[in-house]
Design a protein around this motif. Structure first.
Motif, mmCIF file in Angstrom:
data_model
loop_
_atom_site.group_PDB
_atom_site.id
_atom_site.type_symbol
_atom_site.label_atom_id
_atom_site.label_comp_id
_atom_site.label_asym_id
_atom_site.label_seq_id
_atom_site.Cartn_x
_atom_site.Cartn_y
_atom_site.Cartn_z
ATOM 1 N N ALA A 36 0.830 -1.206 0.000
ATOM 2 C CA ALA A 36 0.000 0.000 0.000
ATOM 3 C C ALA A 36 0.867 1.260 0.000
ATOM 4 N N ILE A 37 1.927 1.243 0.810
ATOM 5 C CA ILE A 37 2.832 2.399 0.868
ATOM 6 C C ILE A 37 3.527 2.595 -0.466
ATOM 7 N N ILE A 38 4.048 1.500 -1.029
ATOM 8 C CA ILE A 38 4.759 1.585 -2.314
ATOM 9 C C ILE A 38 3.809 2.025 -3.422
ATOM 10 N N SER A 39 2.562 1.530 -3.375
ATOM 11 C CA SER A 39 1.580 1.939 -4.388
ATOM 12 C C SER A 39 1.313 3.437 -4.300
ATOM 13 N N PHE A 40 1.218 3.934 -3.060
ATOM 14 C CA PHE A 40 1.016 5.373 -2.868
ATOM 15 C C PHE A 40 2.193 6.164 -3.440
ATOM 16 N N ILE A 41 3.423 5.689 -3.142
ATOM 17 C CA ILE A 41 4.628 6.350 -3.672
ATOM 18 C C ILE A 41 4.648 6.272 -5.187
ATOM 19 N N PHE A 42 4.244 5.112 -5.729
ATOM 20 C CA PHE A 42 4.217 4.924 -7.178
ATOM 21 C C PHE A 42 3.272 5.923 -7.843
ATOM 22 N N ILE A 43 2.058 6.022 -7.300
ATOM 23 C CA ILE A 43 1.066 6.949 -7.862
ATOM 24 C C ILE A 43 1.557 8.391 -7.756
ATOM 25 N N LYS A 44 2.182 8.699 -6.625
ATOM 26 C CA LYS A 44 2.692 10.046 -6.429
ATOM 27 C C LYS A 44 3.768 10.384 -7.457
ATOM 28 N N ASN A 45 4.649 9.424 -7.721
ATOM 29 C CA ASN A 45 5.718 9.653 -8.695
ATOM 30 C C ASN A 45 5.191 9.709 -10.125
ATOM 31 N N ILE A 170 10.592 5.128 -10.570
ATOM 32 C CA ILE A 170 9.378 4.377 -10.883
ATOM 33 C C ILE A 170 9.722 2.945 -11.291
ATOM 34 N N LYS A 171 10.813 2.780 -12.057
ATOM 35 C CA LYS A 171 11.228 1.428 -12.458
ATOM 36 C C LYS A 171 11.590 0.581 -11.242
ATOM 37 N N VAL A 172 12.303 1.205 -10.299
ATOM 38 C CA VAL A 172 12.655 0.487 -9.068
ATOM 39 C C VAL A 172 11.393 0.093 -8.304
ATOM 40 N N ILE A 173 10.435 1.037 -8.225
ATOM 41 C CA ILE A 173 9.181 0.762 -7.521
ATOM 42 C C ILE A 173 8.417 -0.361 -8.218
ATOM 43 N N GLU A 174 8.423 -0.361 -9.548
ATOM 44 C CA GLU A 174 7.737 -1.415 -10.294
ATOM 45 C C GLU A 174 8.319 -2.787 -9.963
ATOM 46 N N TRP A 175 9.670 -2.871 -9.896
ATOM 47 C CA TRP A 175 10.311 -4.141 -9.556
ATOM 48 C C TRP A 175 9.980 -4.560 -8.121
ATOM 49 N N LEU A 176 9.926 -3.564 -7.227
ATOM 50 C CA LEU A 176 9.550 -3.869 -5.842
ATOM 51 C C LEU A 176 8.121 -4.395 -5.772
ATOM 52 N N MET A 177 7.233 -3.794 -6.552
ATOM 53 C CA MET A 177 5.847 -4.235 -6.557
ATOM 54 C C MET A 177 5.726 -5.649 -7.117
ATOM 55 N N ILE A 178 6.481 -5.934 -8.167
ATOM 56 C CA ILE A 178 6.481 -7.291 -8.737
ATOM 57 C C ILE A 178 6.968 -8.292 -7.695
ATOM 58 N N ALA A 179 8.059 -7.924 -6.997
ATOM 59 C CA ALA A 179 8.609 -8.807 -5.964
ATOM 60 C C ALA A 179 7.583 -9.042 -4.854
ATOM 61 N N LEU A 180 6.887 -7.968 -4.459
ATOM 62 C CA LEU A 180 5.881 -8.114 -3.404
ATOM 63 C C LEU A 180 4.690 -8.949 -3.864
ATOM 64 N N PHE A 181 4.308 -8.797 -5.141
ATOM 65 C CA PHE A 181 3.240 -9.638 -5.682
ATOM 66 C C PHE A 181 3.641 -11.109 -5.627
ATOM 67 N N ILE A 182 4.903 -11.377 -5.958
ATOM 68 C CA ILE A 182 5.398 -12.758 -5.905
ATOM 69 C C ILE A 182 5.375 -13.272 -4.464
ATOM 70 N N VAL A 183 5.850 -12.419 -3.540
ATOM 71 C CA VAL A 183 5.860 -12.809 -2.123
ATOM 72 C C VAL A 183 4.437 -13.061 -1.634
ATOM 73 N N ASP A 184 3.501 -12.156 -1.993
ATOM 74 C CA ASP A 184 2.110 -12.323 -1.570
ATOM 75 C C ASP A 184 1.520 -13.620 -2.128
ATOM 76 N N GLY A 185 1.823 -13.868 -3.419
ATOM 77 C CA GLY A 185 1.333 -15.108 -4.026
ATOM 78 C C GLY A 185 1.883 -16.330 -3.321
ATOM 79 N N PHE A 186 3.185 -16.278 -3.008
ATOM 80 C CA PHE A 186 3.833 -17.378 -2.304
ATOM 81 C C PHE A 186 3.224 -17.562 -0.916
#
Length: 367
Positions: A36-45, A170-186
Motif C-alpha cells: 500500500a505504501i509503495i503503491s502510494f509512492i508509485f502513484i505520487k511519482n 518508478i522502475k525500481v518501484i515497479e520491480w519492488l511491486m512485482i517482488a511483493l506480488f510474488i511474495v504475496d502469491g507465495f
C-alpha cells in the motif's frame, strides 16, 4: 498407549500449524502494508512525472515564444499579448499557481536555473520596451534573447534530468511491486497449504476424540452419540445390545496399583475387539464398563459371541494368572418392541448387574 501418543502428536502438530499460520498472516499483513505504501509512492511519482512533462512543455513554450517575440520586435511588430503569456507561464512555473496551473518542481538546481531564467526574462522584457522607443540597440536585444534562450535551454535540461530521475525511481518501484506480488502469491499458497494441513489435523483430532486411548475402542463420547437416537428400533430390524463390566477392578487398583488396573482394562478391550464381528459397534462407556451393539445377530450368535469373549478373557494373563472376569447382560429389540437403542441398553445394563450379583454369589460360595 499408542492412541494417547497419537493424540498428543496431533495436538502438537495442530498447535505448530496455528503458530505457522499466525506467522504467515503477520507476513501477509506487513506485505500488504508495504504494498500500500509503495503503491502510494508509485502513484505520487507517476503524477509527478506527468506534472514534470507539463513543466518541460511550458519551459519549451516560454523559450520558443520569447524567440518569436524578439523576432517580431526586431521587425517592428509589437505583441503585448505574447509578453503577458510569457509572464503567466513563468509565474505558474515558479509558484505552481496562476492561470496556466503549472507545477512547481522541488529540485533545487531546477529552481535555481528557473530563477535565473525569470531574471533574464525581466531584463529582456525591459529591453524590449526600451527598444520600441529606441531601435539603436538591435544587436543588444538580439544578444540578450540568445542569452535568455541558453538559460531557458539549461532549465529545460534540468527538468528533463529530474524527470529521468523520477522514471528510474518508478522502475525500481515497479520491480519492488512485482517482488511483493510474488511474495504475496507465495504466502497465499503457503497459507492454503497450512489450511489444508489444519483441516487434516482437525479431522485427525476429531477421529481421536472418538477413540478411547486406553483400549482403542470407541470412546465414551462416541458411545453416548450412538445411544442418542430417540427413534424406536424398527420392528423388522433385530438389534442386540450388550453391556459388560470388568469384575474386581477396584480390588486390582487397590492391591496392585492403577497400572495393573489399566492393563486389565486394556486386556478386556483387546479381547472385545478380537471377538466382535467387523460390523459390530464396540466401545468403552465408562471406567470399567463396555458396550457392544450388533445388527441382525441371532440368539445363537449372541450366546456364541459371549462364550468366545469369556474364553478369550479367561486365557489372558493381564494381571497375575487368573485371567479376566467380567459380567454381561444383553437385550434384543425383537424381545422389547417399540424401544430405542438407549432403552435397550438400560435393560442390558440391568441384566449385567444381575449377572454380576450371580458371579459374586458364586465366588463367595467357593470360598
Amino acid at each position: 498407549m499408542q492412541e494417547e501418543q497419537n493424540r498428543k502428536t496431533a495436538e502438537e502438530e495442530k498447535n505448530f500449524g496455528i503458530a505457522k499460520r499466525r506467522t504467515l498472516r503477520r507476513v501477509q499483513v506487513i506485505s500488504f502494508l508495504v504494498m500500500a505504501i509503495i503503491s502510494f509512492i508509485f502513484i505520487k511519482n507517476v503524477n509527478l512525472i506527468q506534472g514534470n512533462a507539463k513543466v518541460i512543455n511550458y519551459i519549451g513554450l516560454v523559450r520558443g515564444g520569447t524567440q518569436k517575440l524578439v523576432k517580431e520586435e526586431l521587425y517592428g511588430l509589437q505583441d503585448d499579448e505574447l509578453i503577458a503569456q510569457m509572464d503567466g507561464l513563468l509565474h505558474s512555473l515558479q509558484t505552481g499557481e496562476g492561470k496556466y496551473q503549472g507545477v512547481k518542481l522541488s529540485d533545487p538546481q531546477y529552481q535555481k536555473s528557473l530563477s535565473a531564467q525569470i531574471e533574464s526574462w525581466e531584463k529582456l522584457k525591459k529591453k524590449i520596451y526600451s527598444y520600441r522607443s529606441d531601435q539603436s540597440d538591435r544587436e543588444i536585444l538580439f544578444q540578450m534573447s540568445q542569452d535568455y534562450f541558453r538559460t531557458a535551454d539549461h532549465t529545460v535540461q534540468l527538468a528533463q534530468n529530474f524527470s529521468g530521475t523520477i522514471e528510474d525511481r518508478i522502475k525500481v518501484i515497479e520491480w519492488l511491486m512485482i517482488a511483493l506480488f510474488i511474495v504475496d502469491g507465495f504466502m497465499i499458497i503457503l497459507y492454503g497449504i497450512e489450511l489444508g494441513k489444519a483441516t487434516k489435523h482437525n479431522m485427525k483430532l476429531s477421529s481421536l476424540a472418538y477413540i478411547d486411548p486406553g483400549t482403542g475402542l470407541s470412546s465414551k463420547r462416541k458411545c453416548e452419540e450412538r445411544l442418542s437416537d430417540p427413534a424406536p428400533v424398527p420392528a423388522a430390524v433385530r438389534v442386540t445390545c450388550f453391556m459388560f463390566d470388568i469384575n474386581n477392578l477396584k480390588k486390582v487398583n487397590d492391591e496392585l496399583g492403577h497400572e495393573a488396573g489399566d492393563a486389565l482394562i486394556a486386556g478386556f478391550g483387546e479381547a472385545l475387539r478380537q471377538e466382535a464381528s467387523p460390523h459390530m459397534f464396540t466401545g468403552r462407556s465408562g471406567g470399567d464398563e463396555f458396550m457392544a451393539i450388533a445388527v441382525h445377530m441371532s440368539q445363537e450368535d449372541a450366546v456364541s459371541f459371549v462364550k468366545r469373549l469369556q474364553d478369550n478373557c479367561k486365557h489372558r494373563k493381564s494381571v497375575g494368572d487368573t485371567g479376566i472376569s467380567f459380567a454381561v447382560g444383553y437385550a434384543v429389540s425383537t424381545e422389547f418392541t417399540g424401544l430405542n437403542i438407549s432403552e435397550l441398553m438400560n435393560i442390558a445394563d440391568r441384566r449385567m448387574y444381575e449377572n454380576k450379583k450371580e458371579i459374586k454369589q458364586m465366588e463367595q460360595a467357593q470360598r
